[in-house]
Motif scaffolding. Structure first.
Motif, PDB file in Angstrom:
ATOM      1  N   HIS A 181       0.379  -1.437  -0.252  1.00  0.00           N
ATOM      2  CA  HIS A 181       0.001  -0.063  -0.019  1.00  0.00           C
ATOM      3  C   HIS A 181       0.674   0.899  -0.127  1.00  0.00           C
ATOM      4  N   SER A 182       2.223   0.841  -0.042  1.00  0.00           N
ATOM      5  CA  SER A 182       3.309   2.293   0.154  1.00  0.00           C
ATOM      6  C   SER A 182       3.118   3.059  -1.404  1.00  0.00           C
ATOM      7  N   VAL A 183       2.583   1.808  -2.628  1.00  0.00           N
ATOM      8  CA  VAL A 183       3.151   2.822  -3.802  1.00  0.00           C
ATOM      9  C   VAL A 183       1.609   2.670  -4.714  1.00  0.00           C
ATOM     10  N   PRO A 184       1.764   3.501  -5.505  1.00  0.00           N
ATOM     11  CA  PRO A 184       0.602   3.582  -5.990  1.00  0.00           C
ATOM     12  C   PRO A 184      -0.450   2.676  -6.546  1.00  0.00           C
ATOM     13  N   SER A 185       0.661   1.563  -7.106  1.00  0.00           N
ATOM     14  CA  SER A 185      -0.452   0.769  -7.462  1.00  0.00           C
ATOM     15  C   SER A 185      -1.131  -0.524  -6.601  1.00  0.00           C
ATOM     16  N   ARG A 186      -0.653  -0.670  -5.822  1.00  0.00           N
ATOM     17  CA  ARG A 186      -0.106  -0.915  -4.793  1.00  0.00           C
ATOM     18  C   ARG A 186      -0.087  -2.585  -4.679  1.00  0.00           C
ATOM     19  N   LEU A 187       1.085  -2.579  -5.896  1.00  0.00           N
ATOM     20  CA  LEU A 187       1.282  -3.487  -5.917  1.00  0.00           C
ATOM     21  C   LEU A 187       3.192  -3.775  -5.957  1.00  0.00           C
ATOM     22  N   ALA A 220     -12.029 -17.019 -26.425  1.00  0.00           N
ATOM     23  CA  ALA A 220     -12.129 -15.528 -25.323  1.00  0.00           C
ATOM     24  C   ALA A 220     -10.647 -14.854 -26.162  1.00  0.00           C
ATOM     25  N   ALA A 221     -11.645 -13.420 -25.335  1.00  0.00           N
ATOM     26  CA  ALA A 221     -10.816 -12.448 -25.626  1.00  0.00           C
ATOM     27  C   ALA A 221      -9.506 -12.205 -24.953  1.00  0.00           C
ATOM     28  N   VAL A 222      -8.437 -12.198 -25.391  1.00  0.00           N
ATOM     29  CA  VAL A 222      -7.903 -10.897 -24.417  1.00  0.00           C
ATOM     30  C   VAL A 222      -6.873  -9.875 -25.199  1.00  0.00           C
ATOM     31  N   ASP A 223      -6.921  -8.600 -25.013  1.00  0.00           N
ATOM     32  CA  ASP A 223      -6.488  -7.707 -25.563  1.00  0.00           C
ATOM     33  C   ASP A 223      -5.114  -7.377 -25.464  1.00  0.00           C
ATOM     34  N   ARG A 224      -4.480  -7.945 -24.782  1.00  0.00           N
ATOM     35  CA  ARG A 224      -3.268  -7.221 -24.474  1.00  0.00           C
ATOM     36  C   ARG A 224      -2.657  -8.326 -23.442  1.00  0.00           C
ATOM     37  N   THR A 225      -1.205  -9.277 -23.528  1.00  0.00           N
ATOM     38  CA  THR A 225      -0.495  -9.953 -22.461  1.00  0.00           C
ATOM     39  C   THR A 225       0.883  -8.580 -21.658  1.00  0.00           C
ATOM     40  N   ALA A 226       0.729  -9.110 -20.612  1.00  0.00           N
ATOM     41  CA  ALA A 226       2.157  -7.914 -20.292  1.00  0.00           C
ATOM     42  C   ALA A 226       2.716  -9.028 -19.283  1.00  0.00           C
ATOM     43  N   PRO A 227       3.776  -9.356 -19.127  1.00  0.00           N
ATOM     44  CA  PRO A 227       4.994  -9.471 -18.299  1.00  0.00           C
ATOM     45  C   PRO A 227       4.762  -9.814 -16.375  1.00  0.00           C
ATOM     46  N   PHE A 228       4.848  -9.967 -15.807  1.00  0.00           N
ATOM     47  CA  PHE A 228       4.477 -10.137 -14.236  1.00  0.00           C
ATOM     48  C   PHE A 228       5.103  -8.755 -13.653  1.00  0.00           C
ATOM     49  N   GLU A 244       5.978  -5.998 -15.121  1.00  0.00           N
ATOM     50  CA  GLU A 244       4.970  -4.420 -15.835  1.00  0.00           C
ATOM     51  C   GLU A 244       3.853  -4.328 -15.024  1.00  0.00           C
ATOM     52  N   ALA A 245       3.436  -5.311 -13.591  1.00  0.00           N
ATOM     53  CA  ALA A 245       1.868  -4.960 -13.706  1.00  0.00           C
ATOM     54  C   ALA A 245       1.981  -3.645 -13.167  1.00  0.00           C
ATOM     55  N   PRO A 246       2.752  -3.747 -11.673  1.00  0.00           N
ATOM     56  CA  PRO A 246       2.925  -2.559 -10.693  1.00  0.00           C
ATOM     57  C   PRO A 246       3.068  -0.333 -11.766  1.00  0.00           C
ATOM     58  N   ALA A 247       3.211  -0.868 -12.734  1.00  0.00           N
ATOM     59  CA  ALA A 247       2.910   0.127 -13.728  1.00  0.00           C
ATOM     60  C   ALA A 247       1.453   0.305 -14.564  1.00  0.00           C
ATOM     61  N   LEU A 248       1.473  -0.458 -15.239  1.00  0.00           N
ATOM     62  CA  LEU A 248       0.133  -0.731 -16.106  1.00  0.00           C
ATOM     63  C   LEU A 248      -1.075   0.132 -15.209  1.00  0.00           C
ATOM     64  N   LYS A 274      -9.603  -7.349 -22.784  1.00  0.00           N
ATOM     65  CA  LYS A 274      -8.891  -8.389 -20.759  1.00  0.00           C
ATOM     66  C   LYS A 274      -7.837  -7.950 -21.169  1.00  0.00           C
ATOM     67  N   LEU A 275      -6.468  -7.739 -19.886  1.00  0.00           N
ATOM     68  CA  LEU A 275      -5.578  -7.700 -19.291  1.00  0.00           C
ATOM     69  C   LEU A 275      -4.751  -9.485 -19.289  1.00  0.00           C
TER      70      LEU A 275
END
Length: 308
Positions: free
Chosen positions: A8-14, A278-286, A288-292, A301-302
């Motif tokens: 919880h100390s970072v904007p994404s909470r991740l 199934a609809a997948v609109d974007r994949t990203a590595p773990f 990159e998730a905090p920034a995304l 769908k991510l």
């Protein structure tokens, strides 16, 4: 292992960090995660309240690396789609064998990761409506995750599916997925009575959809995407003119009903044979998730993957 944890100390909470490997209980399988889906409810509803250090994530697909010690569930090496209250956004996941469905070799694991919550909810909500062959079924929010699967599965079950969407432009896609009729613009709906409703929006859409039910029809409230209150006026609640016996049914995927592993396996098999899309609109590595996820949830769908 590397995992996304709540911070919880970072904007994404991740935070993407190193954590101990999970230790499965006797009834759990240990799954090497290949892909994990991101749902709005996780980001908007759960992350703000989860404790620091928790590994979030409801659904993931991967390969069983350790079978359940009690002998239940799939063996080592089996591809599975899994669902649970957390732990999916990590390299390894311990999950009850009863919540792991077998994924055939012909199904992509990235696509399979999107099945448990949305397709599982659509499948079970449609079952709650009773027999569907030859009946008219309304799906609200039909381009959303649950709605899109409900259109396909309803048509697969022999229903005449009426798909409702707020904005025009997706009529062709919904017709291709099985919708017999597509309504745009929201309520009031101009259509004939329906025998059942899979309702994902809430608010005025739920009230308008309930008013369309024929006698003894059922509306299953699967989601409340609008976040708005639903007001049912006196006229909507009357049972005259062939409107008697109608009901609103609440829904919760993790309600303890058995057979979710079999349901996930059946859905994955339909994905493999091309009958379910199934609809997948974007994949990203773990990583990159905090920034995304630091700002508003990206549209579409991510799906997160360990390596990108």
């Amino acid at each position: 292992m590397r995992a996304l944890t709540v911070d919880h100390s970072v904007p994404s909470r991740l935070r993407f960090t190193e954590v101990p490997d999970p230790v499965p209980a006797a009834h759990e399988v240990l799954v090497e995660v290949a892909a994990a889906s991101v749902n709005p409810g996780e980001v908007q509803g759960l992350l703000p309240h989860a404790p620091d250090g928790a590994v979030p994530g409801w659904e993931a697909a991967g390969v069983v690396r350790r079978a359940a010690a009690d002998g239940s569930g799939p063996p080592v090496g089996t591809r599975v789609a899994t669902v649970g209250p957390g732990g999916a956004w990590a390299g390894l996941r311990a999950v009850p064998a009863a919540l792991a469905g077998v994924v055939p070799d012909g199904a992509d694991l990235v696509a399979a990761a999107t099945l448990p919550v949305a397709a599982g909810s659509a499948l079970r909500a449609l079952r709650d409506l009773g027999p569907l062959l030859g009946r008219r079924v309304l799906v609200t929010g039909a381009t959303g995750a649950v709605g899109r699967f409900a259109v396909q599965l309803g048509a697969m079950a022999g229903a005449d599916v009426v798909a409702s969407v707020r904005r025009p432009g997706r009529e062709g896609e919904l017709a291709r997925l099985g919708a017999r009729e597509v309504l745009t613009g929201g309520p009031p709906f101009a259509t004939a009575p329906v025998h059942g409703v899979v309702e994902t929006v809430g608010g005025e859409q739920l009230a308008a959809a309930f008013a369309l039910l024929a006698a003894d029809g059922t509306l299953v409230s699967v989601g409340r995407a609008s976040g708005a209150d639903t007001v049912l006026g006196p006229a909507v609640l009357t049972g005259d003119a062939g409107a008697h016996g109608r009901s609103i049914r609440t829904f919760y995927l993790a309600d303890g009903r058995p057979g979710l592993d079999a349901d996930l396996g059946w859905l994955a098999a339909r994905l493999a044979d091309g009958r379910l899309e199934a609809a997948v609109d974007r994949t990203a590595p773990f990583a990159e998730a905090p920034a995304l996820l630091a700002g508003p949830l990206p549209p579409g769908k991510l799906v997160l993957t360990p390596q990108g």
